[in-house]
Design an enzyme around this catalytic site. Sequence first.
Site, PDB file in Angstrom:
ATOM      1  CB  CYS A  69      34.641  33.677  58.755  1.00 43.51           C
ATOM      2  SG  CYS A  69      34.424  32.204  57.753  1.00 43.51           S
ATOM      3  CG  HIS A 118      38.781  34.857  59.089  1.00 41.09           C
ATOM      4  ND1 HIS A 118      38.695  33.675  59.777  1.00 41.09           N
ATOM      5  CD2 HIS A 118      38.178  34.652  57.888  1.00 41.09           C
ATOM      6  CE1 HIS A 118      38.062  32.786  59.027  1.00 41.09           C
ATOM      7  NE2 HIS A 118      37.748  33.353  57.884  1.00 41.09           N
ATOM      8  CG  ASN A 164      38.258  29.925  56.777  1.00 41.48           C
ATOM      9  OD1 ASN A 164      37.841  30.052  57.927  1.00 41.48           O
ATOM     10  ND2 ASN A 164      37.794  30.630  55.757  1.00 41.48           N
TER      11      ASN A 164
HETATM   12  N1  COA Z   1      43.348  22.309  43.110  1.00 38.38           N
HETATM   13  C1  COA Z   1      43.740  22.491  41.859  1.00 38.38           C
HETATM   14  N2  COA Z   1      43.138  23.349  41.008  1.00 38.38           N
HETATM   15  C2  COA Z   1      42.091  24.042  41.476  1.00 38.38           C
HETATM   16  C3  COA Z   1      41.625  23.893  42.793  1.00 38.38           C
HETATM   17  C4  COA Z   1      42.302  22.983  43.624  1.00 38.38           C
HETATM   18  N3  COA Z   1      41.946  22.769  44.905  1.00 38.38           N
HETATM   19  N4  COA Z   1      40.576  24.717  42.975  1.00 38.38           N
HETATM   20  C5  COA Z   1      40.392  25.366  41.832  1.00 38.38           C
HETATM   21  N5  COA Z   1      41.295  24.949  40.908  1.00 38.38           N
HETATM   22  C6  COA Z   1      41.462  25.399  39.537  1.00 38.38           C
HETATM   23  C7  COA Z   1      40.221  26.041  38.959  1.00 38.38           C
HETATM   24  O1  COA Z   1      39.350  25.066  38.452  1.00 38.38           O
HETATM   25  C8  COA Z   1      40.815  26.930  37.901  1.00 38.38           C
HETATM   26  O2  COA Z   1      41.085  26.150  36.789  1.00 38.38           O
HETATM   27  P1  COA Z   1      40.864  26.733  35.298  1.00 38.38           P
HETATM   28  O3  COA Z   1      41.799  27.891  35.177  1.00 38.38           O
HETATM   29  O4  COA Z   1      41.203  25.570  34.425  1.00 38.38           O
HETATM   30  O5  COA Z   1      39.418  27.134  35.235  1.00 38.38           O
HETATM   31  C9  COA Z   1      42.161  27.370  38.465  1.00 38.38           C
HETATM   32  O6  COA Z   1      42.443  26.415  39.513  1.00 38.38           O
HETATM   33  C10 COA Z   1      42.149  28.760  39.051  1.00 38.38           C
HETATM   34  O7  COA Z   1      41.003  28.882  39.884  1.00 38.38           O
HETATM   35  P2  COA Z   1      40.651  30.241  40.584  1.00 38.38           P
HETATM   36  O8  COA Z   1      39.357  30.103  41.307  1.00 38.38           O
HETATM   37  O9  COA Z   1      40.781  31.352  39.594  1.00 38.38           O
HETATM   38  O10 COA Z   1      41.850  30.348  41.633  1.00 38.38           O
HETATM   39  P3  COA Z   1      42.219  31.530  42.575  1.00 38.38           P
HETATM   40  O11 COA Z   1      43.604  31.949  42.308  1.00 38.38           O
HETATM   41  O12 COA Z   1      41.153  32.580  42.640  1.00 38.38           O
HETATM   42  O13 COA Z   1      42.222  30.805  43.993  1.00 38.38           O
HETATM   43  C11 COA Z   1      40.882  30.563  45.955  1.00 38.38           C
HETATM   44  C12 COA Z   1      41.026  30.228  44.504  1.00 38.38           C
HETATM   45  C13 COA Z   1      39.587  29.931  46.456  1.00 38.38           C
HETATM   46  C14 COA Z   1      42.061  29.966  46.719  1.00 38.38           C
HETATM   47  C15 COA Z   1      40.860  32.094  46.167  1.00 38.38           C
HETATM   48  O14 COA Z   1      39.965  32.694  45.266  1.00 38.38           O
HETATM   49  C16 COA Z   1      40.470  32.471  47.558  1.00 38.38           C
HETATM   50  O15 COA Z   1      41.172  32.152  48.507  1.00 38.38           O
HETATM   51  N6  COA Z   1      39.361  33.218  47.731  1.00 38.38           N
HETATM   52  C17 COA Z   1      38.878  33.549  49.059  1.00 38.38           C
HETATM   53  C18 COA Z   1      38.140  32.376  49.616  1.00 38.38           C
HETATM   54  C19 COA Z   1      37.888  32.479  51.094  1.00 38.38           C
HETATM   55  O16 COA Z   1      38.749  32.870  51.843  1.00 38.38           O
HETATM   56  N7  COA Z   1      36.689  32.077  51.504  1.00 38.38           N
HETATM   57  C20 COA Z   1      36.302  32.041  52.877  1.00 38.38           C
HETATM   58  C21 COA Z   1      35.989  33.397  53.374  1.00 38.38           C
HETATM   59  S1  COA Z   1      35.579  33.424  55.058  1.00 38.38           S
END
Ligand code: COA
Length: 319
Positions: A115, A246, A276
């Site tokens: 990215c 980004h 993204n």
């Molecule tokens: N829909 C519903 N629930 C979801 C889900 C979705 N699409 N994806 C994950 N969950 C659930 C998980 O299973 C978890 O459930 P649990 O509490 O029962 O275990 C809960 O939601 C929380 O998950 P978590 O991973 O802690 O959420 P978060 O608040 O960290 O958000 C992201 C997840 C991926 C949105 C966040 O971590 C993020 O944006 N990270 C950066 C990713 C990124 O930008 N990557 C590319 C970089 S170039």
Amino acid sequence: MMTKLRILGYGKALAQKPITNDDLSKMVDTNDEWIYSRTGIKSRYVTIDENTSDLGYRASCMAIDDAQINANELDIIIVATMTPDKFTPSVASMIQARLGIENANIYAFDINCACSGFIFALKIAAKLLEPGQKALVIGAETLSKIINWQDRTTCVLFGDGAGAMIVSADENAQSAAFYLHTINDDQQVLFANGISLDSAEQRYGNIQMKGQEVFKFAINAMSEAIIKVLEEADITLDDISLIIPHQANLRIIKAVAKKMNIDLDKFYINLEKYGNTSAASIPLALADANDQQMLGNNKKIIMVGFGAGLSYGACLLQI
Ligand code: COA
């Protein structure tokens, strides 16, 4: 050493098929409220039958038109992508051929810096361009090829697309400041396997990540890169009209704004529509900002990205 760069034109290409959060909720156990509140994303475009070179080609044609040049005036083509059509030739070579360029000086190649790729590609162009030469710099991705559409933790985040920019080395332009860095991803927080020698099952891989680790890395990386380019250019945030980050996650951008005490309005944000798009995200945002007359008039802008590697970087330009 700062390089004098002028932007001559912008272009973009969206993939053909919009997929909303509601559409995704019919494919995996998710919903609009979860996706939008955690990411700021509402929709994304996904390819039907266009590969990365097709999207990159469309964005390039638009940038060439916008710059009011002939494709034969180009000296360098660089494509930033982690989802090329083929292992070889490069997407850049394919685009060169489709543009029918017969300039005796032309050369084309791809880079993969996930990215962050567009910022890295722009820095390479800045280093390679001789005075008066022009480069076509493209970020193009078909991430849908490497997404596991059954994995709700990743499939909701990404989209396909391309953005392109024509830049020239111009002694009369303002200098560009760059900062690039990669740190060791010891914990494999963000990756997609390529061809493995180990077993048939692992031959191709989908995007996998530890979301919260990436989230924390992104906030520190973007903040650091913004500070570094401001230091190199010897100016302050008050001199900056627009920051093009980004487009991964609205909460990441908001956290950077808060940490650095920057008004959120200073950040250009279009991730709601596209998700993204990896290396395409910054040039797509630039093209949209240009369409909205937000660029030009000697404004100073910062582009800042982060991604797998773990890589990150920024470019400060007067445009
Ligand atoms: N829909 C519903 N629930 C979801 C889900 C979705 N699409 N994806 C994950 N969950 C659930 C998980 O299973 C978890 O459930 P649990 O509490 O029962 O275990 C809960 O939601 C929380 O998950 P978590 O991973 O802690 O959420 P978060 O608040 O960290 O958000 C992201 C997840 C991926 C949105 C966040 O971590 C993020 O944006 N990270 C950066 C990713 C990124 O930008 N990557 C590319 C970089 S170039």
